[in-house]
Design a protein around this motif. Structure first.
Motif, PDB file in Angstrom:
ATOM      1  N   TRP A 167       0.812  -1.204   0.000  1.00 50.89           N
ATOM      2  CA  TRP A 167       0.000   0.000   0.000  1.00 50.89           C
ATOM      3  C   TRP A 167       0.854   1.267   0.000  1.00 50.89           C
ATOM      4  CZ3 TRP A 167      -2.029   2.017   5.213  1.00 50.89           C
ATOM      5  CH2 TRP A 167      -2.804   3.144   5.037  1.00 50.89           C
ATOM      6  N   ILE A 168       1.969   1.258   0.754  1.00 52.98           N
ATOM      7  CA  ILE A 168       2.737   2.482   0.978  1.00 52.98           C
ATOM      8  C   ILE A 168       3.985   2.584   0.109  1.00 52.98           C
ATOM      9  CG2 ILE A 168       4.022   3.803   2.708  1.00 52.98           C
ATOM     10  CD1 ILE A 168       2.139   2.710   4.827  1.00 52.98           C
ATOM     11  N   ALA A 169       4.718   1.480  -0.063  1.00 54.39           N
ATOM     12  CA  ALA A 169       6.021   1.544  -0.737  1.00 54.39           C
ATOM     13  C   ALA A 169       5.960   2.172  -2.131  1.00 54.39           C
ATOM     14  CB  ALA A 169       6.643   0.149  -0.803  1.00 54.39           C
ATOM     15  N   PRO A 170       5.003   1.785  -2.992  1.00 57.78           N
ATOM     16  CA  PRO A 170       4.965   2.422  -4.321  1.00 57.78           C
ATOM     17  C   PRO A 170       4.750   3.931  -4.249  1.00 57.78           C
ATOM     18  CG  PRO A 170       3.668   0.409  -4.312  1.00 57.78           C
ATOM     19  CD  PRO A 170       4.004   0.705  -2.880  1.00 57.78           C
ATOM     20  N   ALA A 171       3.943   4.372  -3.276  1.00 57.59           N
ATOM     21  CA  ALA A 171       3.667   5.804  -3.152  1.00 57.59           C
ATOM     22  C   ALA A 171       4.919   6.565  -2.729  1.00 57.59           C
ATOM     23  CB  ALA A 171       2.545   6.035  -2.145  1.00 57.59           C
ATOM     24  N   VAL A 172       5.691   5.981  -1.801  1.00 60.33           N
ATOM     25  CA  VAL A 172       6.934   6.627  -1.359  1.00 60.33           C
ATOM     26  C   VAL A 172       7.917   6.734  -2.519  1.00 60.33           C
ATOM     27  CG1 VAL A 172       8.965   6.394   0.127  1.00 60.33           C
ATOM     28  CG2 VAL A 172       6.682   5.943   1.052  1.00 60.33           C
ATOM     29  N   ALA A 173       8.074   5.650  -3.279  1.00 59.46           N
ATOM     30  CA  ALA A 173       8.986   5.674  -4.428  1.00 59.46           C
ATOM     31  C   ALA A 173       8.504   6.660  -5.487  1.00 59.46           C
ATOM     32  CB  ALA A 173       9.124   4.272  -5.016  1.00 59.46           C
ATOM     33  N   THR A 225       9.515  10.172  -5.292  1.00 58.97           N
ATOM     34  CA  THR A 225      10.907  10.464  -5.627  1.00 58.97           C
ATOM     35  C   THR A 225      11.118  10.460  -7.144  1.00 58.97           C
ATOM     36  OG1 THR A 225      11.546   8.134  -5.467  1.00 58.97           O
ATOM     37  CG2 THR A 225      11.684   9.438  -3.475  1.00 58.97           C
ATOM     38  N   TRP A 226      10.054  10.774  -7.880  1.00 56.86           N
ATOM     39  CA  TRP A 226      10.103  10.967  -9.339  1.00 56.86           C
ATOM     40  C   TRP A 226      10.092   9.666 -10.133  1.00 56.86           C
ATOM     41  CZ3 TRP A 226      14.118  13.446  -6.405  1.00 56.86           C
ATOM     42  CH2 TRP A 226      13.808  14.738  -6.034  1.00 56.86           C
ATOM     43  N   VAL A 227       9.856   8.526  -9.518  1.00 61.32           N
ATOM     44  CA  VAL A 227       9.736   7.272 -10.254  1.00 61.32           C
ATOM     45  C   VAL A 227       8.269   7.111 -10.658  1.00 61.32           C
ATOM     46  CG1 VAL A 227      10.009   4.761 -10.179  1.00 61.32           C
ATOM     47  CG2 VAL A 227      11.635   6.237  -8.963  1.00 61.32           C
ATOM     48  N   PRO A 228       7.941   6.808 -11.918  1.00 57.49           N
ATOM     49  CA  PRO A 228       6.539   6.634 -12.341  1.00 57.49           C
ATOM     50  C   PRO A 228       5.826   5.582 -11.491  1.00 57.49           C
ATOM     51  CG  PRO A 228       7.984   6.731 -14.244  1.00 57.49           C
ATOM     52  CD  PRO A 228       8.877   6.663 -13.045  1.00 57.49           C
ATOM     53  N   ILE A 229       4.573   5.837 -11.139  1.00 60.26           N
ATOM     54  CA  ILE A 229       3.849   4.967 -10.216  1.00 60.26           C
ATOM     55  C   ILE A 229       3.686   3.561 -10.766  1.00 60.26           C
ATOM     56  CG2 ILE A 229       1.582   5.650 -11.087  1.00 60.26           C
ATOM     57  CD1 ILE A 229       2.540   4.840  -7.419  1.00 60.26           C
ATOM     58  N   SER A 279      15.261  -3.854  -6.958  1.00 59.44           N
ATOM     59  CA  SER A 279      15.149  -3.272  -8.302  1.00 59.44           C
ATOM     60  C   SER A 279      14.833  -1.780  -8.281  1.00 59.44           C
ATOM     61  CB  SER A 279      14.064  -4.004  -9.101  1.00 59.44           C
ATOM     62  OG  SER A 279      14.354  -5.378  -9.204  1.00 59.44           O
ATOM     63  N   ILE A 280      14.405  -1.256  -7.128  1.00 59.59           N
ATOM     64  CA  ILE A 280      14.008   0.147  -7.076  1.00 59.59           C
ATOM     65  C   ILE A 280      15.199   1.072  -7.256  1.00 59.59           C
ATOM     66  CG2 ILE A 280      14.217   0.508  -4.574  1.00 59.59           C
ATOM     67  CD1 ILE A 280      11.375   1.760  -6.882  1.00 59.59           C
ATOM     68  N   TYR A 281      16.403   0.610  -6.912  1.00 57.67           N
ATOM     69  CA  TYR A 281      17.569   1.497  -6.968  1.00 57.67           C
ATOM     70  C   TYR A 281      17.918   1.898  -8.402  1.00 57.67           C
ATOM     71  CZ  TYR A 281      17.924   0.062  -2.116  1.00 57.67           C
ATOM     72  OH  TYR A 281      17.645  -0.191  -0.791  1.00 57.67           O
ATOM     73  N   ALA A 282      17.725   0.986  -9.329  1.00 54.97           N
ATOM     74  CA  ALA A 282      17.964   1.328 -10.732  1.00 54.97           C
ATOM     75  C   ALA A 282      16.990   2.410 -11.185  1.00 54.97           C
ATOM     76  CB  ALA A 282      17.820   0.081 -11.610  1.00 54.97           C
ATOM     77  N   GLU A 283      15.745   2.333 -10.697  1.00 58.85           N
ATOM     78  CA  GLU A 283      14.749   3.340 -11.063  1.00 58.85           C
ATOM     79  C   GLU A 283      15.078   4.690 -10.436  1.00 58.85           C
ATOM     80  OE1 GLU A 283      12.488   2.820 -13.359  1.00 58.85           O
ATOM     81  OE2 GLU A 283      13.291   0.779 -13.533  1.00 58.85           O
TER      82      GLU A 283
END
Length: 326
Positions: free
Chosen positions: A121-127, A130-134, A251-255
């Motif tokens: 619920w929260i992790a995608p919103a936090v990322a 930081t300018w990463v597409p949802i 994988s989020i770090y590459a984004e």
């Protein structure tokens, strides 16, 4: 008069205001839960925790309190608890303490299992903040949810609870929403000081102004540079890995790198995750797990202490008040 219920409600209201997704999204989530509940058949509703319909933070709850209207004058707060700590509270109460409520951070029982759901619920919103597409955030984070769920599900995660019931010690968990407060506080610090945060040492110096970090440093811990040098340029700074209870997908770090992020602030990071951050040339500031957890507690208990609640600190939590004295 402060009761167990009013204390918890005060905390809930504070959490929603500090949610990184905003109050509107929290409301939308609760509305969706209500729709999901209404669609269940009678058998499925028997096993549904109705507390979730009003409390959007499922890893934070009043677990045991025979009377939620009980007056609260003294509470003991800590990061981690097991059955020995419950025995300690029991003995303290027999002797002198008169502790009305135990509050701890890292959850057990089904609250622990719900961390995975909250991450979804929260992790995608936090990322996304930081300018990463949802859409990228969701595709990356959703598989990680099942990893976390599988990791927690086989654990014996209800040991301390039995002791609390048998010893008649009311207690509550405050986890992800409290981490939200820490996340937003760090974001506020970064925004407030952004003109002076040029190199990584500037971020460490900024964090070291917080009393919790100073205490951690005295105990051979505290904020540290895990990737980069003291004079490495910060570039875009983002706060991530603070809330929802565990790490993101590797994988989020590459984004983040694609989105132009230069420096990330986290409070816990495995060797595998650190390696991935290094692979993508991201500067990493470790804010210190226990110090960060203590910080969020202090932000919340500043509000509760105003209600004439005495707070005892224990098990890595150190009370540091930010209440201005007259």
């Amino acid at each position: 008069m402060t009761t167990i219920q009013s204390l918890f409600d005060t905390a809930i209201n504070l959490w929603v205001k500090n949610d990184p997704r905003g109050e509107k999204e929290v409301k939308n989530y609760l509305e969706q839960l209500k729709k999901d509940y209404d669609s269940l058949n009678a058998e499925e509703k028997k096993y549904y925790n109705k507390d979730h319909l009003t409390n959007p933070y499922h890893d934070s709850t009043i677990y045991y309190a025979p009377k939620v209207t009980k007056k609260v004058k003294k509470i003991i707060v800590w990061i981690d608890v097991e059955w020995p700590e419950m025995l300690l509270v029991h003995e303290m109460n027999k002797q002198w303490a008169k502790i009305d409520l135990v509050v701890w951070h890292h959850p057990e029982w089904n609250a622990l299992l719900w961390i995975a759901k909250l991450q979804k619920w929260i992790a995608p919103a936090v990322a996304h903040n930081t300018w990463v597409p949802i859409n990228q955030c969701e595709y990356i984070e959703f598989p990680r949810v099942w990893e976390v769920e599988k990791r927690f599900s086989p654990l014996n995660h209800s040991r301390a609870m039995s002791f609390a019931k048998y010893l008649d010690i009311p207690y509550v968990w405050i986890h992800t929403p409290a981490d939200n407060c820490c996340h937003m506080y760090f974001e506020w610090l970064v925004e407030k000081n952004k003109k002076s945060l040029l190199v990584l040492q500037d971020i460490v110096d900024m964090l070291m102004k917080e009393p919790e970090m100073q205490i951690a440093r005295q105990n051979a811990s505290g904020p540290q540079i895990w990737n980069g040098e003291k004079n490495s340029k910060c570039w875009k700074i983002v706060v991530t890995g603070i809330t929802w209870g565990t790490e993101s997908s590797k994988s989020i770090y590459a984004e983040y790198a694609k989105a132009g992020v230069g420096t990330i602030l986290e409070m816990h990071m495995s060797a595998d995750h650190l390696a991935e951050a290094k692979k993508n040339n991201l500067n990493v500031i470790m804010t210190d797990h226990m110090a960060s957890d203590s910080l969020w507690m202090n932000l919340i208990f500043d509000q509760l202490e105003k209600k004439w609640v005495e707070i005892l600190d224990f098990s890595w939590f150190t009370r540091c008040s930010r209440i201005k004295k007259d």
